[in-house]
Design a protein around this motif. Structure first.
Motif, PDB file in Angstrom:
ATOM      1  N   ARG A 107      68.252-101.935  21.294  1.00  0.00           N
ATOM      2  CA  ARG A 107      68.423-102.721  20.062  1.00  0.00           C
ATOM      3  C   ARG A 107      67.632-102.105  18.909  1.00  0.00           C
ATOM      4  O   ARG A 107      68.108-102.064  17.773  1.00  0.00           O
ATOM      5  N   THR A 108      66.442-101.639  19.211  1.00  0.00           N
ATOM      6  CA  THR A 108      65.628-100.963  18.197  1.00  0.00           C
ATOM      7  C   THR A 108      66.335 -99.691  17.721  1.00  0.00           C
ATOM      8  O   THR A 108      66.389 -99.394  16.522  1.00  0.00           O
ATOM      9  N   ASN A 109      66.886 -98.931  18.690  1.00  0.00           N
ATOM     10  CA  ASN A 109      67.592 -97.691  18.353  1.00  0.00           C
ATOM     11  C   ASN A 109      68.818 -97.976  17.493  1.00  0.00           C
ATOM     12  O   ASN A 109      69.101 -97.230  16.532  1.00  0.00           O
ATOM     13  N   ILE A 110      69.558 -99.019  17.849  1.00  0.00           N
ATOM     14  CA  ILE A 110      70.762 -99.372  17.084  1.00  0.00           C
ATOM     15  C   ILE A 110      70.400 -99.717  15.647  1.00  0.00           C
ATOM     16  O   ILE A 110      71.069 -99.293  14.686  1.00  0.00           O
ATOM     17  N   ILE A 116      69.372 -96.990   8.969  1.00  0.00           N
ATOM     18  CA  ILE A 116      68.599 -95.907   8.341  1.00  0.00           C
ATOM     19  C   ILE A 116      69.310 -94.558   8.472  1.00  0.00           C
ATOM     20  O   ILE A 116      69.676 -93.931   7.475  1.00  0.00           O
ATOM     21  N   ASN A 117      69.506 -94.129   9.731  1.00  0.00           N
ATOM     22  CA  ASN A 117      70.049 -92.779   9.952  1.00  0.00           C
ATOM     23  C   ASN A 117      71.425 -92.576   9.328  1.00  0.00           C
ATOM     24  O   ASN A 117      71.668 -91.597   8.626  1.00  0.00           O
ATOM     25  N   ILE A 118      72.355 -93.511   9.644  1.00  0.00           N
ATOM     26  CA  ILE A 118      73.733 -93.346   9.153  1.00  0.00           C
ATOM     27  C   ILE A 118      73.784 -93.440   7.632  1.00  0.00           C
ATOM     28  O   ILE A 118      74.478 -92.641   6.965  1.00  0.00           O
ATOM     29  N   LYS A 119      73.042 -94.413   7.080  1.00  0.00           N
ATOM     30  CA  LYS A 119      73.026 -94.532   5.618  1.00  0.00           C
ATOM     31  C   LYS A 119      72.483 -93.266   4.959  1.00  0.00           C
ATOM     32  O   LYS A 119      72.990 -92.818   3.928  1.00  0.00           O
ATOM     33  N   GLN A 120      71.450 -92.689   5.567  1.00  0.00           N
ATOM     34  CA  GLN A 120      70.867 -91.458   5.031  1.00  0.00           C
ATOM     35  C   GLN A 120      71.861 -90.310   5.096  1.00  0.00           C
ATOM     36  O   GLN A 120      72.019 -89.542   4.143  1.00  0.00           O
ATOM     37  N   ARG A 160      75.227 -98.723  21.766  1.00  0.00           N
ATOM     38  CA  ARG A 160      75.890-100.009  21.949  1.00  0.00           C
ATOM     39  C   ARG A 160      76.449-100.144  23.361  1.00  0.00           C
ATOM     40  O   ARG A 160      76.409-101.226  23.957  1.00  0.00           O
ATOM     41  N   SER A 161      76.986 -99.066  23.908  1.00  0.00           N
ATOM     42  CA  SER A 161      77.513 -99.078  25.272  1.00  0.00           C
ATOM     43  C   SER A 161      76.397 -99.337  26.280  1.00  0.00           C
ATOM     44  O   SER A 161      76.547-100.131  27.211  1.00  0.00           O
TER      45      SER A 161
END
Length: 336
Positions: A107-110, A116-120, A160-161
């Motif tokens: 959950r933390t990773n998601i 953060i990562n995807i938006k960046q 997510r999986s």
């Protein structure tokens, strides 16, 4: 002379016929029962041989009872000694503990990847496109930016999986990840198994009382917090989670208890206690399925009522079971 021989021959023939009948009858009486189907079926040579076993026909009785089930404390909620916002869940099963810990990590990773990562990477891709349009970036730069965004999106799907897998493991054990994360310090969770045909009498919020092996003179009240979504395919039992107040830390993870659920309904089958045999914690009766045959049947027991015992599953109305001689049938069925 010949006339005198005829009656004598007839008499001798009758004697021989009687002798054969007596021999067959004697052989029938001394024939051994046939045990088959791994001891579940016991066949006798004739009705006279089976007459030794006294039987009764079972049926529903108007009685009031309490459904009891064995249970165990499978998790307790403790405060974090490091002052963290998330409480510590102490499970009795290391695998379950691992599932919960990994679930929290996923959950933390998601959250990290999604917010953060995807938006960046999206911003970097838009910036690269703009630079390319002004001749300040190359096609390779654009390809690299697109690849990095694609990798982050793939990582999100993988997380997510994995999260779903750990949530499924928790649910199969009677837990909900959301509930665990919001659990209050000083809560103990007890899991018990309820027979399939008693599920309709169990409701979330219903009162339950637990008596622990460690504290036989204390009855600890609790309530049903949840009923599992999945039935055990082999035992036909459903897990029920009972929430107990453990503010005094008296209850420890792994403790065993007997849990009772008050039931107002009264339509139950009951049998004589003499009809029940127990092997390695499992209970059986012998059902008469024909004039010369018994079948061993596993049953789920409820409470004692005098010399009778409530049966929650395993028997139907109007079935005939052995009452006297059940121990002899036990010896034949199990081989001792």
């Amino acid at each position: 002379m010949i006339k005198n021989l005829v009656p004598i021959l007839i008499f001798l023939g009758l004697l021989a016929s009687c002798g054969e009948k007596e021999t067959k009858t004697s052989e029938s009486k001394h024939a051994s029962p046939i045990v088959s189907n791994d001891g579940k079926s016991i066949s006798f040579p004739d009705e006279e041989s089976i007459s030794f076993f006294e039987t009764e026909t079972v049926g529903s009785n108007n009685v009031e009872s309490v459904l009891t089930a064995p249970g165990k404390i499978v998790a307790t909620v403790l405060p974090s000694g490091a002052g963290a916002s998330q409480n510590i869940i102490l499970f009795d099963n290391p695998e379950l503990s691992s599932n919960y810990t990994q679930l929290l990590q996923h959950r933390t990773n998601i959250n990290q990847i999604q917010n953060i990562n995807i938006k960046q990477k999206q911003l970097e891709l838009e910036r690269t496109k703009d630079l390319l349009a002004h001749g300040l970036a190359t096609g390779q730069d654009l390809l690299t930016a697109e690849t990095e965004l694609s990798i982050e999106r793939s990582n999100l799907l993988n997380e997510r999986s994995a999260l779903l897998e750990h949530e499924t493991q928790l649910k199969s054990s009677g837990f909900n990840a959301e509930v665990l994360q919001k659990a209050k310090t000083g809560t103990a969770y007890l899991i018990c198994d309820i027979p399939e045909n008693q599920i309709r009498k169990i409701e979330v919020g219903q009162t339950a009382n637990a008596v622990f092996t460690s504290f036989p003179n204390d009855t600890i009240p609790g309530k049903i917090a949840a009923v599992a979504d999945m039935m055990d395919a082999s035992t036909r039992m459903l897990k029920v989670r009972v929430e107990l107040n453990n503010a005094d830390k008296k209850l420890k993870t792994g403790m065993f208890a007997t849990v009772s659920f008050g039931m107002s309904e009264s339509d139950f089958i009951s049998v004589s206690e003499n009809a029940v045999v127990t092997i390695q914690g499992r209970h059986y009766v012998f059902v008469k399925t024909s004039p010369t045959e018994f079948e061993r049947r596993e049953i789920q027991l409820g409470t004692h009522m005098g010399k009778r015992i409530i049966v929650f599953s395993g028997l139907e109305n109007d079935e005939e079971i052995a009452v006297e001689g059940a121990m002899q049938l036990k010896g034949l069925s199990f081989g001792y």
